[in-house]
Design an enzyme around this catalytic site. Sequence first.
Site, PDB file in Angstrom:
ATOM      1  N   LYS A  16      43.129  68.295  15.573  1.00 27.11           N
ATOM      2  CA  LYS A  16      44.256  67.361  15.779  1.00 27.11           C
ATOM      3  C   LYS A  16      44.017  65.928  15.279  1.00 27.11           C
ATOM      4  O   LYS A  16      44.207  65.651  14.101  1.00 27.11           O
ATOM      5  CB  LYS A  16      44.669  67.376  17.242  1.00 27.11           C
ATOM      6  CG  LYS A  16      45.236  68.739  17.684  1.00 27.11           C
ATOM      7  CD  LYS A  16      46.051  68.604  18.929  1.00 27.11           C
ATOM      8  CE  LYS A  16      46.389  69.962  19.527  1.00 27.11           C
ATOM      9  NZ  LYS A  16      47.328  70.737  18.733  1.00 27.11           N
TER      10      LYS A  16
ATOM     11  N   ASP B  26      36.338  72.089  24.673  1.00 30.52           N
ATOM     12  CA  ASP B  26      37.445  72.048  23.710  1.00 30.52           C
ATOM     13  C   ASP B  26      38.071  70.654  23.805  1.00 30.52           C
ATOM     14  O   ASP B  26      38.783  70.338  24.749  1.00 30.52           O
ATOM     15  CB  ASP B  26      38.458  73.141  24.059  1.00 30.52           C
ATOM     16  CG  ASP B  26      39.660  73.140  23.121  1.00 30.52           C
ATOM     17  OD1 ASP B  26      39.894  72.121  22.434  1.00 30.52           O
ATOM     18  OD2 ASP B  26      40.392  74.154  23.089  1.00 30.52           O
TER      19      ASP B  26
ATOM     20  N   PHE C 231      44.578  76.275  26.944  1.00 30.03           N
ATOM     21  CA  PHE C 231      45.099  76.712  25.643  1.00 30.03           C
ATOM     22  C   PHE C 231      44.030  76.431  24.596  1.00 30.03           C
ATOM     23  O   PHE C 231      43.628  75.283  24.413  1.00 30.03           O
ATOM     24  CB  PHE C 231      46.383  75.950  25.295  1.00 30.03           C
ATOM     25  CG  PHE C 231      46.982  76.422  24.007  1.00 30.03           C
ATOM     26  CD1 PHE C 231      47.751  77.567  23.962  1.00 30.03           C
ATOM     27  CD2 PHE C 231      46.750  75.733  22.824  1.00 30.03           C
ATOM     28  CE1 PHE C 231      48.287  78.029  22.769  1.00 30.03           C
ATOM     29  CE2 PHE C 231      47.285  76.187  21.618  1.00 30.03           C
ATOM     30  CZ  PHE C 231      48.054  77.331  21.596  1.00 30.03           C
TER      31      PHE C 231
HETATM   32  N1  PLP Z   1      42.727  73.764  21.689  1.00 32.35           N
HETATM   33  C1  PLP Z   1      43.607  72.941  22.299  1.00 32.35           C
HETATM   34  C2  PLP Z   1      43.166  72.213  23.539  1.00 32.35           C
HETATM   35  C3  PLP Z   1      44.898  72.765  21.785  1.00 32.35           C
HETATM   36  O1  PLP Z   1      45.759  71.964  22.413  1.00 32.35           O
HETATM   37  C4  PLP Z   1      45.250  73.458  20.606  1.00 32.35           C
HETATM   38  C5  PLP Z   1      46.599  73.309  20.038  1.00 32.35           C
HETATM   39  O2  PLP Z   1      47.522  72.827  20.655  1.00 32.35           O
HETATM   40  C6  PLP Z   1      44.317  74.299  20.007  1.00 32.35           C
HETATM   41  C7  PLP Z   1      43.060  74.424  20.568  1.00 32.35           C
HETATM   42  C8  PLP Z   1      44.654  75.057  18.754  1.00 32.35           C
HETATM   43  O3  PLP Z   1      44.677  74.164  17.691  1.00 32.35           O
HETATM   44  P1  PLP Z   1      45.417  74.569  16.327  1.00 32.35           P
HETATM   45  O4  PLP Z   1      46.867  74.630  16.621  1.00 32.35           O
HETATM   46  O5  PLP Z   1      45.022  73.458  15.384  1.00 32.35           O
HETATM   47  O6  PLP Z   1      44.859  75.873  15.916  1.00 32.35           O
END
Ligand code: PLP
Length: 378
Positions: free
Chosen positions: A236, A207, A123
């Site tokens: 986050k 990521d 994700f």
């Molecule tokens: N990357 C990862 C691993 C995530 O868990 C998330 C959100 O849960 C995102 C990217 C996207 O982040 P945002 O919701 O701040 O756009």
Amino acid sequence: MKLFDVYPLFAIEPVKASGSWLWDREGKKYLDLYGGHAVISIGHNHPRFVEALKSQLDQISFYSNSVKNSLQEKLAEKLGQLSGYPGHHLFLCNSGAEANENALKLASFVTGRKKIIAFKKAFHGRTSGAVAATDNPKIVAPFNAGHEIVFLPLNDVDAFRNAINEEVAAVIIEGIQGVGGIQLPDDSFLRLLVSECKKAGALLILDEVQSGYGRTGKFFAHQHAGIEADLITIAKGMGNGFPIGGVLIHPTIKPWSGMLGTTFGGNYLACAAGLAVLEVIDGQELMANAAKLGTYWMEQLATFPAILHIRGKGLMIGFDLPDSLAGLRKDLLFKHSIFTGEAKPNTVRLLPSLALTKAEADIFLEALAAELKQTAVL
Ligand code: PLP
């Protein structure tokens, strides 16, 4: 006007928070082992964080990225020092999705390619199309026609070897898959990605939006494998609830004016919040705390035969439940006032504040023991 109804909601409204705790309107207290999806890194309303935001509000809260902002420099300096990436450069933005968008853009700018390798159940965010719908010659690049994404099974060496080639702009992988249910890339798989990306001239994007910022006991989850990435995306836990994100960028990638940009990224309030978070992670040794309590939880969870496939690192833990216990997460919330996370179908995710105490960790274990005893599967 009504809210656009996209979120399934619990009928609980937190109105106050401190450390690992939330209070609802009726004054009922909840233990928060989810942190609003791994966001609460240093604890709700940590005094240092509150003070940093208040004092920044008394000075200046916003101006655009057209003027010098030494708070951004301070944040970058501290982040470089704590993360083990002092040589990378920092681009500040507002969220995880935006960080990933910028990392993918950079990969296409640098390589002139548009093929991306990603992994199943990953994700990386919810945005699409803003660049493709932009008619600005300054940011025209191969990705403007859209990236081509290939999804591979995580840890499948053969599939990866077959897919990586000189058409690939980037490989993007989560340090530990979060939303996908706490799936860990093998250390050897991460090392293979590094060597194969180098050979193919592709960039490796880690990521670390959910798994970073000390959550796993090291600053970034991929550092357990002893590797370095070209681009690392963060958000986050970076702001402990204040929206902020960023991309750590390898120094060989040279910026040019207008290459990336954002209105709000790196604003004074976000930087003040981000700096306070790093100072607390450092000063209170929260990475060591995450490692210690994570090991303790995993050891204790392993003593419950009903709990299956316990996995994770530090305070990023997942475990599976048999179908007969599918309601456990709701029972923890409504009978024991404990928030946890989930992943489908029956995975419980634990993503508490890195300042969790052993006493708080034990409250969860006791509630779990009580529930499992009741259903006679302890
Ligand atoms: N990357 C990862 C691993 C995530 O868990 C998330 C959100 O849960 C995102 C990217 C996207 O982040 P945002 O919701 O701040 O756009």
